[in-house]
Design an enzyme around this catalytic site. Structure first.
Site, short mmCIF file in Angstrom:
data_model
loop_
_atom_site.label_atom_id
_atom_site.label_comp_id
_atom_site.label_asym_id
_atom_site.label_seq_id
_atom_site.Cartn_x
_atom_site.Cartn_y
_atom_site.Cartn_z
N TYR A 193 0.50 -1.32 0.05
CA TYR A 193 -0.25 0.12 -0.10
C TYR A 193 0.78 0.95 0.00
O TYR A 193 1.89 1.16 -0.25
CB TYR A 193 -1.21 -0.05 1.30
N ARG B 192 3.39 -1.06 10.64
CA ARG B 192 3.05 -3.09 10.05
C ARG B 192 4.51 -2.21 8.96
O ARG B 192 3.74 -1.82 8.19
CB ARG B 192 2.24 -3.07 9.62
#
Ligand SMILES: Cc1cc2nc3c(=O)[nH]c(=O)nc-3n(C[C@H](O)[C@H](O)[C@H](O)COP(=O)(O)O)c2cc1C
Length: 354
Positions: free
Chosen positions: A178, A225
């Site tokens: 992403y 993350r």
């Protein structure tokens, strides 16, 4: 060395065990993109996890791109999330919100026809799950420097909303291909300004997001993350070890609550051990762990906690099952990303019929 059932302090979070629930997109929010009571039930059922990381949640309209996923960029979304966190807290759980910007992995169908954005104008290979079935990924618009600043503001605003909605913190989603990951990798970032080129430049966007979020809600409530693997969701970097160890070194300056590293345990871990040597804070791992593998990485001092994804989908009482050695329910992948109750809140607890 601790067991998976021992408590853990991660920044401001005092966690009852080290068995975390990984972030899991379940696409139950509907077209409104607003969380609902069914989602509150689902998360409350899993409140025995040491920490739950929410499904990826869009920080802005332009960051959205997954049918029926929730957002955290409107007042209505914030209020609705507050009902979820209330019921999780009443069930004794703790939960952080995963802040998500999909970047080039979105599609104009989700964006009123607008192009998705990324570090560079390079399309991902493959197909987006658009609103009308699978469609090829489009070439994204490369963010200008002003747009980068307003995107960073969006992360900050979303983090503020998350805390207002009662979350115990946030996890910045820097993984899985992403937007942040698109900036990190030389396979998707070919910028020639200070956000591209050498590793020190490619980590700049990540670090500026971290700075903005931690300035607003505190580093002790902020996790991150990362996924130091090649191949997944089109991601590629020519030197994973150098990239992610540099990131780990820089992240030491930010004193985060935790660093969550997704690297599959079905093969020998390559990058996680290198990051562990450099990174000073709490590290949690994920991907393809079972109970024995998870306890082993704690025994080896490699990680402080382990997050479980699919096992938590199918076993709301995963912690109790691990504790008692009970067999696990089998997950039903056909309902991972669609449906309502079925395959979502209907997995049986131990000792209870389906
Ligand atoms: C249905 C499903 C949804 C997922 N959604 C997310 C997500 O929203 N955010 C994220 O970072 N990872 C997501 N992942 C990846 C999981 O967090 C996790 O990394 C993966 O399932 C591997 O862990 P496991 O072997 O314990 O399942 C998803 C995985 C699955 C199967």
């Amino acid at each position: 060395m601790p067991t998976l059932f021992d408590p853990l302090t991660a920044g401001a979070l005092t966690l009852k065990n080290r068995i975390w629930m990984a972030p899991l997109t379940r696409a139950r929010a509907g077209e409104s993109r607003i969380p609902n009571d069914l989602m509150a039930t689902y998360y409350s059922q899993r409140a025995s996890a040491g920490l739950m990381i929410s499904e990826a949640t869009a920080i802005s309209r332009i960051g959205y791109g997954w049918k029926n996923a929730p957002g955290i960029y409107t007042e209505a979304q914030e209020k609705a999330w507050a009902r979820v966190t209330k019921s999780v807290h009443e069930a004794g759980g703790q939960m952080v919100l995963q802040l998500w910007h999909m970047g080039r992995l979105s599609h104009p169908d989700f964006l009123d026809g607008q192009l998705p954005v990324s570090a560079s104008a390079i399309a991902a290979e493959g197909v987006a799950r658009s609103l009308e079935g699978n469609k090829p990924y489009v070439t994204p618009h490369a963010l200008t420097k002003d747009e980068i600043q307003s995107t960073i503001d969006d992360y900050q605003k979303a983090a503020i909303r998350a805390i207002a909605a009662g979350f115990d913190g946030v996890e910045i989603h820097g993984a899985n291909g992403y937007l942040i990951d698109q900036f990190l990798r030389d396979g998707s970032n070919t910028r020639s300004d200070e956000y591209g080129g050498p590793i020190a430049h490619r980590v700049r966007f990540l670090l500026e997001v971290v700075e903005a979020v931690t300035a607003a809600i505190g580093p002790e409530r902020t996790g991150l993350r990362l996924s130091p693997m090649n191949g997944y969701q089109n991601m590629h970097d020519s030197n994973l070890e150098a990239l992610f160890t540099h990131a780990a070194k820089e992240l030491n300056k930010h004193d985060l609550a935790f660093l969550h590293v997704r690297e599959t345990a079905s093969q020998p871990l390559l990058v996680t051990p290198l990051m562990r040597k450099i990174y000073d804070g709490v590290m949690v791992g994920n991907d393809a762990y079972d109970f024995a593998r998870a306890q082993k990485v704690l025994d080896d001092g490699l990680l402080d906690a382990v997050a479980f994804g699919v096992p938590f989908i199918a076993n709301p009482d995963l912690v109790e099952r691990f504790r008692s050695g009970a067999p696990l329910n089998t997950a039903r992948p056909e309902s991972f990303y669609k449906g309502a109750v079925e395959g979502y809140t209907d997995y049986p607890f131990m000792g209870k019929a389906a």
